[in-house]
Scaffold this active site. Structure first.
Site, PDB file in Angstrom:
ATOM      1  N   ALA A  76     -55.478  62.662 -54.533  1.00 39.16           N
ATOM      2  CA  ALA A  76     -54.897  63.402 -55.653  1.00 39.16           C
ATOM      3  C   ALA A  76     -53.386  63.190 -55.712  1.00 39.16           C
ATOM      4  O   ALA A  76     -52.722  63.049 -54.681  1.00 39.16           O
ATOM      5  CB  ALA A  76     -55.203  64.889 -55.507  1.00 39.16           C
ATOM      6  N   GLY A 120     -58.825  61.826 -51.330  1.00 41.48           N
ATOM      7  CA  GLY A 120     -59.678  61.507 -52.470  1.00 41.48           C
ATOM      8  C   GLY A 120     -60.079  60.054 -52.529  1.00 41.48           C
ATOM      9  O   GLY A 120     -61.131  59.713 -53.071  1.00 41.48           O
ATOM     10  N   GLU A 123     -63.100  59.867 -50.608  1.00 38.67           N
ATOM     11  CA  GLU A 123     -64.195  60.524 -51.332  1.00 38.67           C
ATOM     12  C   GLU A 123     -64.765  59.610 -52.421  1.00 38.67           C
ATOM     13  O   GLU A 123     -65.966  59.643 -52.699  1.00 38.67           O
ATOM     14  CB  GLU A 123     -63.714  61.857 -51.901  1.00 38.67           C
ATOM     15  CG  GLU A 123     -63.484  62.859 -50.773  1.00 38.67           C
ATOM     16  CD  GLU A 123     -62.851  64.162 -51.226  1.00 38.67           C
ATOM     17  OE1 GLU A 123     -63.440  65.224 -50.979  1.00 38.67           O
ATOM     18  OE2 GLU A 123     -61.752  64.120 -51.824  1.00 38.67           O
ATOM     19  N   GLU A 143     -57.126  66.604 -45.617  1.00 39.99           N
ATOM     20  CA  GLU A 143     -56.818  67.786 -46.433  1.00 39.99           C
ATOM     21  C   GLU A 143     -56.411  69.003 -45.607  1.00 39.99           C
ATOM     22  O   GLU A 143     -55.544  69.786 -46.020  1.00 39.99           O
ATOM     23  CB  GLU A 143     -58.011  68.120 -47.333  1.00 39.99           C
ATOM     24  CG  GLU A 143     -58.135  67.242 -48.577  1.00 39.99           C
ATOM     25  CD  GLU A 143     -58.770  65.888 -48.305  1.00 39.99           C
ATOM     26  OE1 GLU A 143     -58.952  65.134 -49.265  1.00 39.99           O
ATOM     27  OE2 GLU A 143     -59.081  65.584 -47.132  1.00 39.99           O
TER      28      GLU A 143
END
Length: 272
Positions: A76, A120, A123, A143
């Site tokens: 992000a 991310g 992910e 995170e």
């Protein structure tokens, strides 16, 4: 893909995510290299639209996702988050992070991890069916070190793809997983020499694209869906397999495959 093939539908080279078709392989390139392809709202919308376009294009049989520059995806865009800005596609929030992680398509997806891919970025890799990683790249979910959680599928998918204790160590420490360890754990399919992740991923994609599209798509579906149907000795899992067989065996491609074999020629797939 051979060196003589010309990419098609390349679109705007300055767009936050680029889409092109190389033969039967679609390539989506996350394109914010100065920000290590960190995801903001514009990138999420562009990447999500590109994946939807690949799904709708009958010529595309496999999709490769990679990053521009020296990074795959830094996750992000925390500068945008700190400003209170949205980083999702407000028109398609159902597609999830980067417009990709919750957007199912029936065609195989391959992550070409060409560089930095934490948070991310990892992910996105976890959401793909296959992955090729540059030998210098790492995966990881840091995170917790920033007071966040891996909410774009990391907490769900990591423990389904590697042993639970190993997954918990990764998400609770936030420490990175280098390419060799990722391969050892089965998080990636191939390790590529530095600078060649996209090339290797395209090679894998070409092998898949030579196979019957309908067979490939239904095989992917059964593998993904059957894990939720309990024991492989019970009827629900077999029902998925039987349904796929009924559709595929009734197709023109199911007749073309044996015919081409008998005639000693390459099959001409129709995808139906």
């Amino acid at each position: 893909m051979t060196s003589t093939e010309t990419p098609q539908d390349a679109g705007d080279q300055d767009a936050p995510a680029r889409w092109e078709r190389r033969g039967h392989v679609g390539v989506i390139t996350l394109n914010r290299p100065r920000a290590m392809n960190a995801v903001n709202a514009a990138l999420a919308a562009a990447a999500g639209d590109a994946l939807a376009a690949a799904a709708a294009d009958d010529e595309v049989r496999v999709v490769v996702i990679t990053g521009a520059g020296r990074g795959f995806c830094a996750g992000a865009d925390l500068k945008e988050v700190a400003r209170g800005h949205r980083i999702d596609d407000r028109d398609h929030p159902e597609r999830g992070f980067a417009g990709l992680v919750r957007q199912w398509i029936g065609k195989p997806t391959i992550a070409a991890v060409n560089g930095f891919a934490l948070g991310g970025g990892t992910e996105i890799v976890l959401s793909c069916d296959l992955a090729v990683i540059d030998e210098t790249a790492s995966l990881g979910l840091p995170e917790v070190t920033r007071g966040l959680v891996a909410g774009a599928g990391g907490l769900i998918r990591l423990s389904r793809q590697i042993p639970q204790k190993v997954a918990l160590e990764a998400v609770l420490t936030g420490e990175p997983i280098d390419a060799a360890r990722a391969y050892e754990l089965g998080l990636v399919n191939r390790i590529a020499a530095a600078g060649t992740a996209l090339e290797v991923a395209l090679g894998v994609a070409d092998v898949i694209a030579r196979n019957a599209p309908l067979s490939v798509q239904h095989s992917k579906r059964v593998v993904h869906r059957s894990r939720d149907e309990g024991s492989d000795w019970e009827d629900p899992a077999w029902a998925l397999s039987d349904e796929a067989m009924a559709i595929v065996f009734a197709s023109r491609d199911a007749r073309e495959g044996p015919t081409a074999f008998a005639e000693k020629r390459a099959p001409r797939w129709e995808g139906r």
